[in-house]
Design an enzyme around this catalytic site. Structure first.
Site, mmCIF file in Angstrom:
data_model
loop_
_atom_site.group_PDB
_atom_site.id
_atom_site.type_symbol
_atom_site.label_atom_id
_atom_site.label_comp_id
_atom_site.label_asym_id
_atom_site.label_seq_id
_atom_site.Cartn_x
_atom_site.Cartn_y
_atom_site.Cartn_z
ATOM 1 C CE LYS A 168 11.824 -18.052 -9.181
ATOM 2 N NZ LYS A 168 11.803 -19.289 -9.879
ATOM 3 C CE LYS A 225 11.028 -16.998 -18.784
ATOM 4 N NZ LYS A 225 10.852 -17.415 -17.372
ATOM 5 C CG HIS A 230 24.476 -31.945 9.566
ATOM 6 N ND1 HIS A 230 25.081 -32.814 10.445
ATOM 7 C CD2 HIS A 230 23.229 -32.429 9.352
ATOM 8 C CE1 HIS A 230 24.248 -33.800 10.726
ATOM 9 N NE2 HIS A 230 23.117 -33.588 10.072
ATOM 10 C CD GLU A 282 15.087 -16.185 -10.273
ATOM 11 O OE1 GLU A 282 15.866 -16.338 -11.215
ATOM 12 O OE2 GLU A 282 14.104 -16.904 -10.107
ATOM 13 N NE ARG A 341 15.509 -13.899 -26.307
ATOM 14 C CZ ARG A 341 15.403 -15.154 -26.702
ATOM 15 N NH1 ARG A 341 14.221 -15.690 -26.856
ATOM 16 N NH2 ARG A 341 16.474 -15.873 -26.939
ATOM 17 C CD1 TRP A 398 21.841 -10.677 -20.340
ATOM 18 C CD2 TRP A 398 23.402 -12.224 -20.776
ATOM 19 N NE1 TRP A 398 22.148 -11.314 -19.167
ATOM 20 C CE2 TRP A 398 23.109 -12.262 -19.403
ATOM 21 C CE3 TRP A 398 24.356 -13.109 -21.284
ATOM 22 C CZ2 TRP A 398 23.729 -13.155 -18.533
ATOM 23 C CZ3 TRP A 398 24.971 -13.986 -20.412
ATOM 24 C CH2 TRP A 398 24.649 -13.997 -19.054
ATOM 25 C CD GLU A 401 11.646 -22.300 -8.090
ATOM 26 O OE1 GLU A 401 12.811 -22.662 -8.330
ATOM 27 O OE2 GLU A 401 11.037 -21.495 -8.806
ATOM 28 C CB CYS A 454 21.519 -11.893 -27.745
ATOM 29 S SG CYS A 454 23.085 -11.679 -26.909
ATOM 30 C CG ASN A 482 20.742 -13.804 -30.624
ATOM 31 O OD1 ASN A 482 21.158 -12.658 -30.532
ATOM 32 N ND2 ASN A 482 19.456 -14.114 -30.525
ATOM 33 N N GLY A 483 24.593 -16.039 -29.828
ATOM 34 C CA GLY A 483 25.425 -17.234 -29.718
ATOM 35 C C GLY A 483 26.863 -16.851 -29.412
HETATM 36 C C1 F6R Z 1 14.763 -19.119 -12.348
HETATM 37 C C2 F6R Z 1 14.890 -19.386 -13.758
HETATM 38 C C3 F6R Z 1 16.096 -20.149 -14.227
HETATM 39 C C4 F6R Z 1 15.663 -21.195 -15.278
HETATM 40 C C5 F6R Z 1 16.895 -21.878 -15.879
HETATM 41 C C6 F6R Z 1 16.512 -22.965 -16.845
HETATM 42 O O1 F6R Z 1 13.613 -18.399 -12.066
HETATM 43 O O2 F6R Z 1 14.072 -19.017 -14.535
HETATM 44 O O3 F6R Z 1 16.768 -20.744 -13.180
HETATM 45 O O4 F6R Z 1 14.833 -22.117 -14.655
HETATM 46 O O5 F6R Z 1 17.677 -20.921 -16.545
HETATM 47 O O6 F6R Z 1 15.738 -22.478 -17.877
HETATM 48 P P1 F6R Z 1 14.875 -23.433 -18.788
HETATM 49 O O7 F6R Z 1 13.812 -24.023 -17.935
HETATM 50 O O8 F6R Z 1 14.316 -22.526 -19.843
HETATM 51 O O9 F6R Z 1 15.794 -24.456 -19.333
#
Ligand code: F6R
Length: 608
Positions: free
Chosen positions: A485, A603, A504, A488, A27, A74, A481, A2, A100-101
């Site tokens: 990527k 985000k 395994h 997502e 976000r 959100w 990673e 949010c 927010n929250g």
């Molecule tokens: C993946 C991504 C998320 C963040 C995770 C932690 O591309 O962006 O997996 O890495 O939500 O976020 P931060 O680093 O802001 O604590």
């Protein structure tokens, strides 16, 4: 997640709020709304879906309003819908609240408000706030808000607008960030500095349990217990150019291409090449304690957790300190054994991730040294930890983290180098690492030049529904990673594994429909990885491999190769991840996905 923005001044507020919401779009959200005061009355508009939809409805509105609040939601409690979008209103339409929250005791509060005759219009936890404030209002809005907030448990960043006091915005926070932008005869409040920066870079960060009353002349901050607090005005560490795509099709692509610069920004002034050492100002007063910790626990989520795994390898290798890596969400709830002799390092791009913040608080409460490795300056985790290091990667707007990851790994390498040189790492070994770090930006450039080649591989990737990513040693976290990527942003199901684990279980999945992406660079485990590739080829799998420049063995064995320059084994992840970021990006673009705002993702994950 949010987003909140509010404005008070002399300018027409509606376009300004819409613009502010657009700056918060990155976000992640599913609905949006605004409320303004026009000729003494509250007026509002809400819309499910993109902000452009809300904007269309507002475009023709003839409004002279110059004070208002806005929100991107959100969904947590209740589906994404116009009804559940914020702002929420009291029954007389005199008070509007954006939140927010999460309000944890909202069910009890709602039941008692219902019993008192209050009617609810949404399924959200947030709506109880506005009814509580209305219930507590007795001619003084600030007092009513303080009183109402005493009744709630949970987290909040709220902004309140009311026709009872039509020239003021009221903001309060506990666990959800709010920043006040100080302008000339105008002031703003937002959940994120990016909604403020085109108006002002002078900001005041609200702390937990603080409340601000803001009009166009200024902001008065007091605690929720009504005590005066002195707030310093700080400067936002970025400008508008950081929030623009700069000619790239997407923020994610821009951020991938920025990495030679951003990793250098993370090293600048910290890397001492001649001394074979690193100096991290933020850790100056606690590096001794860190070096003598019985162990280092690194805690993080998502991509930052992958960087933490590489940090474990780096710090154990160079500094000889035992390291454990733990998901912040697990760490906070399992009552971990942590004490004064431990150091807990939280890694987070946003500095606001709820689970990581809770882990930091848990660590502090148990007496550990709590350190932060954050990108967002002034973020909650940066402020709550005992000390820490900023990444200096600049604002990361694409929801999928890219440049923050490489800067996290670089910063962890600097920490490992500094700790190592305090113990057994020789100056000569230190110089080798430092020189390798210095050369990384140029090597990254040469990988980025292969974007077209990687795009051509992505064209073949789009027809597949699953993918397996395999790597070993320092490149095992890179496999994780790369898979994250891909899933997502392209919605292709992808899993990462240590290459040797394939036999395994996951090997059962291998057939011609299964792309297997290997990281097979020439390092200590190269030959082992080649054997794993043979195993996949023997079962008809389609192999894409990230390999060292000029590797003829891999070129003849694999279906597709992406060649990258060499660096020392411990820094390889900073290079091997680049082709995987590009592969995910191009696959998503070709599939027509919304790369910068993938579905369901936020985000900054400020809820548990
Ligand atoms: C993946 C991504 C998320 C963040 C995770 C932690 O591309 O962006 O997996 O890495 O939500 O976020 P931060 O680093 O802001 O604590």
């Amino acid at each position: 997640m949010c987003g909140i923005v509010g404005y008070v001044g002399d300018k027409p507020v509606l376009p300004l709020l819409i613009n502010g919401l657009k700056r918060l779009e990155y976000r992640g959200y599913d609905s949006a709304g605004v409320a303004v005061i026009d000729e003494g009355q509250l007026w509002y508009k809400k819309k499910q879906g993109k902000i452009s939809g809300l904007e269309l409805e507002i475009n023709g509105v003839d409004s002279k309003a110059s004070i208002g609040i806005a929100h991107t939601r959100w969904a947590t409690h209740g589906e994404p819908s116009e009804r559940n979008a914020h702002p929420h209103f009291d029954q007389d339409y005199k008070i509007a609240v954006v939140h927010n929250g999460i309000i944890e005791n909202y069910v009890q509060l709602r039941d008692s408000l219902l019993a008192d005759g209050y009617r609810f219009y949404s399924e959200t936890d947030s709506e109880i706030l506005v009814h509580l404030i209305a219930m507590c209002y007795d001619g003084d809005m600030a007092f009513a808000i303080r009183k109402a907030l005493q009744l709630v448990r949970g987290t909040f960043g709220i902004l309140v607008l009311s026709s009872y006091e039509p020239d003021k915005l009221f903001a309060a926070r506990r666990g959800s960030p709010l920043v006040i932008g100080i302008g000339d005869e105008e002031n703003l409040i937002a959940s994120d500095g990016s909604a403020l920066v085109e108006h002002t870079r002078d900001v005041i960060y609200l702390e937990d349990d603080e409340m601000a009353v803001v009009d166009k002349k200024g902001a008065k901050v007091r605690t929720l217990q009504d005590k005066t607090v002195f707030k310093a005005v700080e400067k936002l560490p970025f400008d508008l150019t950081h929030l623009q795509k700069g000619g790239y099709a997407h923020f994610m692509l821009k951020e991938i291409f920025e990495q030679p610069d951003t990793i250098w920004d993370s090293m600048r002034g910290r890397l001492l090449v001649e001394d074979g050492n690193a100096k991290l100002g933020g850790l100056q007063n606690c590096i001794e304690r860190m070096a003598h910790s019985s162990r280092l626990i690194i805690t993080a989520c998502g991509t930052s957790w992958h960087a933490a795994l590489i940090g474990e390898y780096l710090i154990e290798k160079y500094a000889n300190i035992p390291v454990e890596v733990e998901y912040a969400s697990e760490f906070r709830y399992r009552d971990p054994i942590v004490s004064r002799v431990d150091t807990v390092l939280a890694i987070t791009q946003s500095g606001e991730t709820a689970d990581t913040l809770a882990a930091v608080r848990e660590a502090k409460q148990k007496g550990a040294l709590a350190l932060g490795l954050c990108n967002v300056v002034g973020s909650t985790i940066a402020r709550e930890t005992h000390a820490g290091v900023y990444l200096h990667a600049g604002p990361e707007i694409g929801v999928a983290s890219t440049k923050a990851f490489t800067s996290q790994v670089i910063t962890l390498a600097l920490i490992a180098l500094a700790l190592g040189r305090m113990s057994h790492l020789s100056a000569e070994d230190g110089r080798e690492i430092a020189q390798a770090l210095k050369k990384l930006p140029d090597k990254m450039h040469s990988i980025l030049k292969q974007a077209n080649h990687i795009e051509s591989i992505a064209k073949k990737m789009v027809t597949h529904h699953h993918a397996l990513y395999l790597g070993r040693g320092f490149n095992y976290p890179v496999a994780l990673e790369g898979a994250l990527k891909m899933k997502e942003i392209s919605y292709i199901h992808a899993e990462g594994y240590p290459a040797a684990e394939m036999k395994h279980g996951p090997i059962a999945l291998i057939d011609a429909q299964m792309p297997v992406i290997f990281i097979a660079v020439k390092d200590a485990v190269y030959e082992k990885v080649i054997s794993n590739i043979e195993e996949v080829k023997a079962r008809g799998g389609w192999v894409i491999a990230v390999v060292s420049d000029g590797d003829d063995t891999c070129t003849s064995l694999c279906d597709e190769v992406i060649e990258i320059p060499h660096t020392i084994q411990s820094l390889m992840p900073v290079l091997t991840v680049i082709p995987l970021q590009l592969l995910a990006y191009y696959t998503a673009v070709i599939k027509g996905c919304d790369v910068d705002q993938p579905r369901n993702l936020a985000k900054s994950v400020t809820v548990e």
